[in-house]
Design a protein around this motif. Structure first.
Motif, PDB file in Angstrom:
ATOM      1  N   ILE A   1       0.832  -1.198   0.000  1.00 44.34           N
ATOM      2  CA  ILE A   1       0.000   0.000   0.000  1.00 44.34           C
ATOM      3  C   ILE A   1       0.870   1.252   0.000  1.00 44.34           C
ATOM      4  N   ALA A   2       1.931   1.262   0.816  1.00 39.70           N
ATOM      5  CA  ALA A   2       2.822   2.415   0.899  1.00 39.70           C
ATOM      6  C   ALA A   2       3.504   2.678  -0.448  1.00 39.70           C
ATOM      7  N   MET A   3       4.033   1.623  -1.063  1.00 40.94           N
ATOM      8  CA  MET A   3       4.759   1.795  -2.322  1.00 40.94           C
ATOM      9  C   MET A   3       3.821   2.173  -3.465  1.00 40.94           C
ATOM     10  N   ILE A   4       2.737   1.444  -3.591  1.00 40.05           N
ATOM     11  CA  ILE A   4       1.820   1.695  -4.702  1.00 40.05           C
ATOM     12  C   ILE A   4       1.112   3.038  -4.525  1.00 40.05           C
ATOM     13  N   GLY A   5       0.799   3.382  -3.268  1.00 43.09           N
ATOM     14  CA  GLY A   5       0.200   4.688  -3.005  1.00 43.09           C
ATOM     15  C   GLY A   5       1.118   5.813  -3.442  1.00 43.09           C
ATOM     16  N   GLY A   6       2.423   5.680  -3.166  1.00 43.02           N
ATOM     17  CA  GLY A   6       3.383   6.692  -3.591  1.00 43.02           C
ATOM     18  C   GLY A   6       3.463   6.793  -5.103  1.00 43.02           C
ATOM     19  N   ILE A   7       3.493   5.641  -5.779  1.00 43.19           N
ATOM     20  CA  ILE A   7       3.569   5.643  -7.242  1.00 43.19           C
ATOM     21  C   ILE A   7       2.329   6.295  -7.853  1.00 43.19           C
ATOM     22  N   MET A   8       1.168   5.939  -7.348  1.00 40.34           N
ATOM     23  CA  MET A   8      -0.067   6.484  -7.914  1.00 40.34           C
ATOM     24  C   MET A   8      -0.185   7.984  -7.658  1.00 40.34           C
ATOM     25  N   ALA A   9       0.198   8.425  -6.445  1.00 42.72           N
ATOM     26  CA  ALA A   9       0.130   9.855  -6.135  1.00 42.72           C
ATOM     27  C   ALA A   9       1.130  10.642  -6.980  1.00 42.72           C
ATOM     28  N   GLY A  10       2.355  10.104  -7.143  1.00 42.59           N
ATOM     29  CA  GLY A  10       3.348  10.785  -7.964  1.00 42.59           C
ATOM     30  C   GLY A  10       2.931  10.853  -9.423  1.00 42.59           C
ATOM     31  N   SER A  11       2.334   9.792  -9.929  1.00 51.58           N
ATOM     32  CA  SER A  11       1.867   9.781 -11.309  1.00 51.58           C
ATOM     33  C   SER A  11       0.737  10.780 -11.511  1.00 51.58           C
ATOM     34  N   TRP A  12      -0.171  10.847 -10.548  1.00 49.85           N
ATOM     35  CA  TRP A  12      -1.267  11.816 -10.646  1.00 49.85           C
ATOM     36  C   TRP A  12      -0.711  13.245 -10.663  1.00 49.85           C
TER      37      TRP A  12
ATOM     38  N   PHE B   1       9.772   8.041  -1.543  1.00 52.50           N
ATOM     39  CA  PHE B   1      10.707   7.761  -2.641  1.00 52.50           C
ATOM     40  C   PHE B   1       9.927   7.358  -3.895  1.00 52.50           C
ATOM     41  N   SER B   2       8.924   6.499  -3.729  1.00 52.84           N
ATOM     42  CA  SER B   2       8.093   6.069  -4.850  1.00 52.84           C
ATOM     43  C   SER B   2       7.377   7.255  -5.484  1.00 52.84           C
TER      44      SER B   2
END
Length: 410
Positions: free
Chosen positions: A261-272, A322-323
């Motif tokens: 959740i932490a990693m994927i949440g970071g990736i999705m927020a950064g992509s948005w 970081f993500s």
């Protein structure tokens, strides 16, 4: 000149993003889905742990090797045929895995799976840049990354459920069904984005010249390192998850989902965020913001691990941040890679994927086993991957400051 989106795709733009994201995540999805069934496959086929590891190695080798050619094929024959034939090969290989009677057959069909799945991620990037000018391409690339981030969390859950409630073969029949569905959807809805007059001849000499042009262009190499290597700063934690989460953070396996959740949440927020910033700030500034977030986060993470024993109350936060930084900058860097040589976008996407695959393989086979049992060493390893990417970007900025200063209009 880009194709007009309304003539290329009749539905909403997000539906194209979903389709291209699914094509792109087919590779990692095919790895993560069958891992929960490792023990069952080994028992059913009488395989040793080393032989089971070969099913993964064969897949990764095939994936990395064929990445050299997917883009070249797409530059010569068009994007659509490469995707459709790749899906046919993936479907047949998945069925072969499900029907395997011994470990040798499974290794062979896993290698064929690996040879086919790279087409999605390589060609989908080229399609985005074929259709859209830079600002819109960045926005769509960010949407693709958001959907792409779902695969690492969804795949193990689906694979584990199929294995527990059915059998290990069900995992590969599920992948077979996905292959059939994707082939039918792409046959019906995905048009060709590369006109015939824009294609490159598929001949040995021009092909080798294309490889030579990219591999001897320091701009391409520096951009490929800037986009592909920093990913390993978080991939290292993913590879080390059992030791990091279980031994160092003392989490039960049922609690590992917090890490994802932490990693994927970071990736999705950064992509948005990346998609929202498209066209609002220069690409170079957005890349700088992404690297700055990763650098500050990494230094704080290392300092905290040097002072305190790793604890779940804070140890997952730096991974998420970081993500976020990585996902903020990587869509922009990827587009710059594709625009270094516009007539060779497929080949550029291929070679970018090769650089990333080689880096991932080195980290998985060499770095992770050395550092996974120490939170401090994990933090140092993560920073090392980041530094390689950061230095690559700084060198590019020093010698070619015009790159990324303004969005291209073509």
């Amino acid at each position: 000149m880009q194709n007009n989106f309304s003539t290329f795709w009749r539905g909403p733009r997000w539906t194209l993003a979903v389709l291209l994201a699914i094509l792109g995540m087919l590779g990692p999805f095919s790895v993560d889905t069958y891992i929960p069934a490792f023990s069952g496959i080994a028992q059913a086929l009488g395989a040793t742990p080393l032989e089971m590891q070969q099913t993964l190695s064969a897949y990764l080798f095939g994936f990395a090797f064929m990445n050299l050619f997917h883009g070249a094929l797409a530059d010569s024959f068009g994007r659509r045929p490469v995707i459709l034939w790749g899906l046919v090969m993936f479907t047949l290989a998945s069925a072969g895995c499900a029907l395997s009677q011994n470990i040798t057959q499974l290794v062979m069909f896993r290698a064929l799976q690996g040879l086919s799945t790279g087409a999605g991620i390589v060609v989908s990037r080229a399609i985005v840049r074929d259709i859209f000018p830079p600002n819109q391409a960045q926005s769509l690339m960010a949407q693709i990354t958001i959907f792409f981030g779902i695969a690492p969390a969804l795949a193990p859950m689906l694979g584990g459920w199929l294995f527990v409630h059915l059998n290990w073969q069900a995992v590969f029949w599920f992948l077979t069904a996905i292959g059939v569905a994707l082939w039918a959807i792409n046959l019906r809805f995905l048009p060709e984005s590369l006109p015939a007059d824009k294609r490159q001849p598929f001949k040995f000499k021009p092909l080798m010249q294309g490889y030579g042009t990219l591999f001897t262009d320091p701009r391409f190499l520096l951009l490929a390192f800037a986009s592909g290597v920093p990913f390993n700063g978080m991939f290292l934690y993913l590879l080390s998850a059992p030791a990091f989460l279980g031994d160092l953070l003392h989490l039960e396996p049922t609690q590992f989902f917090w890490f994802f959740i932490a990693m994927i949440g970071g990736i999705m927020a950064g992509s948005w965020t990346s998609g929202r910033l498209a066209g609002r700030i220069p690409p170079k500034r957005q890349i700088r913001h992404g690297f700055l977030i990763m650098v500050v986060t990494s230094l704080i993470n290392l300092t905290a691990n040097l002072i305190w024993p790793a604890h779940v109350s804070w140890a997952l936060i730096p991974i998420s941040l970081f993500s976020y930084g990585w996902a903020l900058m990587v869509p922009v860097v990827t587009l710059l890679v594709l625009d270094i040589h516009p007539t060779r976008r497929g080949l550029a996407s291929s070679l970018q994927a090769v650089v990333g695959s080689v880096a991932n393989g080195f980290v998985a086979g060499v770095i992770a086993p050395l550092v996974m049992h120490s939170a401090v060493l994990l933090a140092i390893g993560s920073i090392s991957m980041l530094v390689i990417g950061l230095l690559s970007w700084m060198l590019l900025h020093h010698y070619w400051p015009e790159i990324g200063r303004h969005a291209s209009e073509t």
